[in-house]
Design an enzyme around this catalytic site. Structure first.
Site, PDB file in Angstrom:
ATOM      1  N   TYR A  20       0.849  -1.191   0.000  1.00 45.44           N
ATOM      2  CA  TYR A  20       0.000   0.000   0.000  1.00 45.44           C
ATOM      3  C   TYR A  20       0.884   1.239   0.000  1.00 45.44           C
ATOM      4  O   TYR A  20       1.887   1.286   0.716  1.00 45.44           O
ATOM      5  CB  TYR A  20      -0.873   0.041   1.259  1.00 45.44           C
ATOM      6  CG  TYR A  20      -1.789  -1.141   1.423  1.00 45.44           C
ATOM      7  CD1 TYR A  20      -3.104  -1.100   0.968  1.00 45.44           C
ATOM      8  CD2 TYR A  20      -1.340  -2.309   2.047  1.00 45.44           C
ATOM      9  CE1 TYR A  20      -3.954  -2.185   1.127  1.00 45.44           C
ATOM     10  CE2 TYR A  20      -2.183  -3.398   2.201  1.00 45.44           C
ATOM     11  CZ  TYR A  20      -3.483  -3.329   1.735  1.00 45.44           C
ATOM     12  OH  TYR A  20      -4.314  -4.412   1.887  1.00 45.44           O
TER      13      TYR A  20
ATOM     14  N   GLN B 290     -10.695   4.808  -2.099  1.00 46.95           N
ATOM     15  CA  GLN B 290     -10.854   3.381  -1.887  1.00 46.95           C
ATOM     16  C   GLN B 290      -9.482   2.743  -1.712  1.00 46.95           C
ATOM     17  O   GLN B 290      -8.633   2.767  -2.590  1.00 46.95           O
ATOM     18  CB  GLN B 290     -11.624   2.673  -2.994  1.00 46.95           C
ATOM     19  CG  GLN B 290     -12.128   1.284  -2.586  1.00 46.95           C
ATOM     20  CD  GLN B 290     -13.071   1.329  -1.367  1.00 46.95           C
ATOM     21  OE1 GLN B 290     -13.474   2.399  -0.906  1.00 46.95           O
ATOM     22  NE2 GLN B 290     -13.443   0.185  -0.830  1.00 46.95           N
ATOM     23  N   MET B 291      -9.289   2.260  -0.526  1.00 48.16           N
ATOM     24  CA  MET B 291      -8.053   1.570  -0.191  1.00 48.16           C
ATOM     25  C   MET B 291      -7.768   0.492  -1.235  1.00 48.16           C
ATOM     26  O   MET B 291      -8.689  -0.207  -1.674  1.00 48.16           O
ATOM     27  CB  MET B 291      -8.222   0.932   1.191  1.00 48.16           C
ATOM     28  CG  MET B 291      -6.996   0.258   1.730  1.00 48.16           C
ATOM     29  SD  MET B 291      -7.333  -0.530   3.325  1.00 48.16           S
ATOM     30  CE  MET B 291      -8.129  -2.044   2.767  1.00 48.16           C
ATOM     31  N   HIS B 292      -6.524   0.359  -1.632  1.00 51.95           N
ATOM     32  CA  HIS B 292      -6.196  -0.652  -2.630  1.00 51.95           C
ATOM     33  C   HIS B 292      -4.787  -1.182  -2.420  1.00 51.95           C
ATOM     34  O   HIS B 292      -3.866  -0.444  -2.093  1.00 51.95           O
ATOM     35  CB  HIS B 292      -6.342  -0.107  -4.055  1.00 51.95           C
ATOM     36  CG  HIS B 292      -5.627   1.179  -4.308  1.00 51.95           C
ATOM     37  ND1 HIS B 292      -6.116   2.413  -3.891  1.00 51.95           N
ATOM     38  CD2 HIS B 292      -4.457   1.438  -4.940  1.00 51.95           C
ATOM     39  CE1 HIS B 292      -5.278   3.374  -4.258  1.00 51.95           C
ATOM     40  NE2 HIS B 292      -4.264   2.802  -4.890  1.00 51.95           N
ATOM     41  N   LEU B 293      -4.670  -2.486  -2.616  1.00 50.05           N
ATOM     42  CA  LEU B 293      -3.391  -3.175  -2.514  1.00 50.05           C
ATOM     43  C   LEU B 293      -2.808  -3.325  -3.910  1.00 50.05           C
ATOM     44  O   LEU B 293      -3.453  -3.865  -4.810  1.00 50.05           O
ATOM     45  CB  LEU B 293      -3.598  -4.563  -1.895  1.00 50.05           C
ATOM     46  CG  LEU B 293      -2.377  -5.489  -1.831  1.00 50.05           C
ATOM     47  CD1 LEU B 293      -1.359  -4.957  -0.828  1.00 50.05           C
ATOM     48  CD2 LEU B 293      -2.806  -6.916  -1.470  1.00 50.05           C
TER      49      LEU B 293
END
Length: 248
Positions: free
Chosen positions: A116, A124-127
């Site tokens: 991250y 929007q959290m994203h890996l």
């Protein structure tokens, strides 16, 4: 590592530009350009602006998790499932990855990293899950350095901060060491090389000649997966997917 990111308390990250909502819309709908796999909890999709031959994003479908500073200790199982599901997908679609690596034989077998960004740019959290060849266009050195320095935080690093402090702090970029970290001249990420270049173009030319091994993990090594009960049971159909989903 978590200690390095404990900066002065900052307010929750706010997103004001419309383009920053693109990933949020994909996560909530489960549809959109580049979507590869969808479950009730997660979306796996290609990055619209890939930095390497294979560059995926894993998005949680929880509207609360617009950024990593919304995470709590209760979300640790989800973080580990995101990581594990990405590895499961790569393994199930290994035939596509092998096709991609033939484009740049000098790289050898593709290896992967994930993480991250310390200061995310989109809602929007994203890996990020990406092959470490880095053989795609990088508009500037900052883009490259966000994937090859501690600016990229691993899943375990984020989980450890949650366990230590109960939250994840996104530092104020201009007031932290992060700005200096990603504005340095780019350095070859191959194992044992360390060649420093002046520009990203020079770096790309160096990659074509560099014979050092790629960093990261091989997808065939199942010991690299972070296993959860759910991902152990989940299977992925080996259906045919257009290669242009990885790169244009």
């Amino acid at each position: 590592m978590a200690e390095a990111f404990k900066m002065a308390e900052a307010p929750l990250l706010q997103f004001t530009d419309c383009w920053r909502d693109a990933l949020y819309k994909v996560a909530m709908s489960g549809t959109g350009e580049g979507v590869l796999h969808v479950t009730d909890e997660l979306v796996i999709m290609k990055d619209k602006f890939p930095k390497s031959q294979v560059h995926l994003l894993v998005l949680p479908r929880d509207s609360r998790l617009v950024a990593i500073d919304r995470l709590t200790c209760d979300d640790i199982p989800l973080l580990r499932k995101m990581e594990a599901t990405a590895w499961e997908w790569l393994e199930a679609n290994r035939h596509l990855v092998l096709t991609e690596q033939h484009k740049y034989p000098v790289c050898g077998e593709l290896k992967f990293m994930s993480g991250y960004h310390a200061v995310p740019s989109m809602k929007q959290m994203h890996l990020h899950v990406f092959s470490t060849d880095m053989m795609k266009y990088h508009r500037n050195v900052r883009h490259y350095n966000t994937f090859t320095t501690p600016y990229l935080r691993t899943t375990e690093n984020v989980c450890q901060e949650l366990l230590d402090t109960g939250c994840v702090v996104i530092p104020v970029y201009k007031m932290s060491h992060l700005e200096a970290m990603i504005n340095v001249s780019p350095t070859c990420n191959r194992v044992g090389c360390g060649q420093c270049c002046n520009t990203t173009r020079e770096l790309q030319n160096h990659f074509l000649e560099c014979t050092h091994k790629l960093p990261g993990k091989e997808i065939s090594d199942t010991s690299n997966k972070i296993q959860t009960e759910d991902t152990k049971k989940e299977t992925f159909p080996k259906k045919k997917i257009r290669l242009d989903r990885f790169s244009k």
